[in-house]
Scaffold this motif. Structure first.
Motif, mmCIF file in Angstrom:
data_model
loop_
_atom_site.group_PDB
_atom_site.id
_atom_site.type_symbol
_atom_site.label_atom_id
_atom_site.label_comp_id
_atom_site.label_asym_id
_atom_site.label_seq_id
_atom_site.Cartn_x
_atom_site.Cartn_y
_atom_site.Cartn_z
ATOM 1 N N SER A 12 0.830 -1.217 0.000
ATOM 2 C CA SER A 12 0.000 0.000 0.000
ATOM 3 C C SER A 12 0.857 1.256 0.000
ATOM 4 C CB SER A 12 -0.948 0.000 1.206
ATOM 5 O OG SER A 12 -0.233 -0.087 2.424
ATOM 6 N N LYS A 50 3.853 1.471 -1.383
ATOM 7 C CA LYS A 50 4.396 1.559 -2.743
ATOM 8 C C LYS A 50 3.356 2.129 -3.706
ATOM 9 C CE LYS A 50 6.716 -1.228 -6.287
ATOM 10 N NZ LYS A 50 7.876 -0.346 -6.433
ATOM 11 N N VAL A 51 2.109 1.672 -3.576
ATOM 12 C CA VAL A 51 1.032 2.152 -4.445
ATOM 13 C C VAL A 51 0.770 3.637 -4.195
ATOM 14 C CG1 VAL A 51 -1.455 1.981 -4.906
ATOM 15 C CG2 VAL A 51 -0.070 -0.096 -4.733
ATOM 16 N N ALA A 52 0.783 4.034 -2.909
ATOM 17 C CA ALA A 52 0.558 5.444 -2.568
ATOM 18 C C ALA A 52 1.657 6.338 -3.138
ATOM 19 C CB ALA A 52 0.498 5.600 -1.049
ATOM 20 N N ASP A 91 3.956 5.484 -5.748
ATOM 21 C CA ASP A 91 4.232 5.373 -7.191
ATOM 22 C C ASP A 91 3.024 5.018 -8.043
ATOM 23 O OD1 ASP A 91 6.989 5.776 -6.581
ATOM 24 O OD2 ASP A 91 7.161 3.658 -6.046
ATOM 25 N N GLY A 92 1.856 4.812 -7.415
ATOM 26 C CA GLY A 92 0.653 4.473 -8.176
ATOM 27 C C GLY A 92 0.522 2.971 -8.405
ATOM 28 N N TRP A 93 -0.665 2.575 -8.846
ATOM 29 C CA TRP A 93 -0.959 1.155 -9.073
ATOM 30 C C TRP A 93 -0.068 0.548 -10.150
ATOM 31 C CZ3 TRP A 93 -3.678 -1.970 -6.074
ATOM 32 C CH2 TRP A 93 -4.587 -1.412 -5.170
ATOM 33 N N VAL A 94 0.337 1.377 -11.120
ATOM 34 C CA VAL A 94 1.159 0.881 -12.231
ATOM 35 C C VAL A 94 2.473 0.285 -11.728
ATOM 36 C CG1 VAL A 94 2.320 1.555 -14.397
ATOM 37 C CG2 VAL A 94 0.135 2.589 -13.780
ATOM 38 N N SER A 95 2.955 0.759 -10.568
ATOM 39 C CA SER A 95 4.239 0.282 -10.033
ATOM 40 C C SER A 95 4.205 -1.222 -9.705
ATOM 41 C CB SER A 95 4.607 1.068 -8.779
ATOM 42 O OG SER A 95 3.639 0.890 -7.756
#
Length: 338
Positions: free
Chosen positions: A183, A185-187, A189-193
């Motif tokens: 979560s 990482k997603v916050a 760099d975004g879901w694409v990460s």
């Protein structure tokens, strides 16, 4: 698509196709994993893995990035032992560590590899069946379309799961810690990460799948016609699988090299906390390889890859076809009962 394969597919349920592919996946892993275990041990002997270093581990079905643990780790790939070559390594590992050591590291990868392979092969057969019934069809294009779409889908689904698996393996995270890690990482760099390295995987796997299935269906049809068989024998499937897998592996080798470089680079930059000065995109990696080693750099490791891919493709497809044939005859007998 060859008429031969449709004879058996029409009589099978999705569950039967999935069971046949699962059996093929397990048998393939059993035979191919020892080759990669020995390769990794020889690699670690000539160039010891420091903490955070990455290497590619394959069970014949999927490639997995493994991140090395602490220097004092007793992990399977760091066990001491001097080997003079491949055969010497096989003999010494069996004698000193036991035959089970040849399948070191397999269970975690099977958890992903078996269901992914089942989805891939089942989707391929289902797509072939759907495309075959379309008006204005071109049968010779069906394996290419079905192979490409099924591999694209499975690669897309697996990409974030592989990232999560690698994080859990390296950091030994609990599920709560893993959730916080992902979560965060997603916050940031975004879901694409979560799909880091997806491009290089798709660039290799989709063309490989298209070439593999196109050539496999052609070889199978040609050999069945030559001996007058209504459905492929184990030998026909095995030979066609090995030949088509070899052709696809040679043609897609540059993309395999790029995929390996890119994914190990991404993981090493994260675990070793080394800032990336050069571009990390797939094409930046390709330009760098070409600048350093020329065209030959894109074909590095072609022989070891062929040694692994050809038998893996042959074993997987022949056991899968055998499984389908078994269920087809079983269904036929069941339907004939009064």
């Amino acid at each position: 698509m060859a008429e031969m394969s449709n004879i058996s597919v029409q009589k099978l349920t999705i569950v039967q196709q999935a069971i046949a592919s699962c059996c093929g996946a397990i048998i393939t892993s059993f035979f191919v994993t020892p080759l990669d275990v020995v390769k990794t041990r020889l690699q670690a002997q000539s160039n010891p893995f420091p903490k955070g270093k990455c290497f590619v581990y394959s069970n014949g079905l999927m490639d997995h990035i493994c991140v090395c643990e602490n220097g004092d780790s007793k992990a399977w790939y760091k066990k001491p032992g001097y080997f003079k070559g491949t055969w010497d390594a096989f003999v010494k590992i069996i004698r000193i560590e036991g035959i089970k050591s040849l399948w070191s590291g397999l269970p975690p990868t099977l958890i992903m590899a078996v269901p992914t392979t089942a989805i891939y092969f089942t989707c391929y057969d289902q797509l072939c069946e759907a495309l075959k019934n379309r008006p204005g069809k071109h049968d010779e294009h069906i394996p290419v379309i079905a192979g490409s779409l099924s591999r694209f889908g499975s690669a897309t689904v697996v990409s974030p799961l592989e990232l999560i698996r690698t994080r859990m393996q390296y950091r030994k995270l609990s599920y709560k810690q893993l959730y916080l890690c992902v979560s965060t990482k997603v916050a940031a760099d975004g879901w694409v990460s979560l799909w880091g390295g997806w491009t290089s995987t798709v660039l290799r796997d989709v063309p490989f799948s298209a070439l593999y299935w196109y050539n496999y269906e052609r070889f199978k049809k040609m050999m069945c016609k030559k001996i007058g068989a209504n459905e492929p024998t184990f030998f026909i499937s095995f030979t066609s699988g090995a030949a088509s897998g070899s052709i696809a592996a040679v043609i897609t080798q540059p993309f395999d090299v790029m995929k390996t470089h890119r994914q190990t680079q991404l993981w090493e930059s994260e675990t070793l906390k080394i800032p990336q000065r050069d571009g990390t995109s797939t094409w930046a990696v390709m330009r760098r390889i070409l600048a350093r080693n020329g065209i030959t750099g894109l074909y590095a490791g072609i022989v070891p890859r062929l040694i692994k891919v050809a038998p893996a493709c042959a074993i997987m497809i022949s056991t899968y076809e055998y499984g389908k044939s078994f269920f087809s005859h079983l269904n036929e007998k069941t339907n004939q009962r009064p």
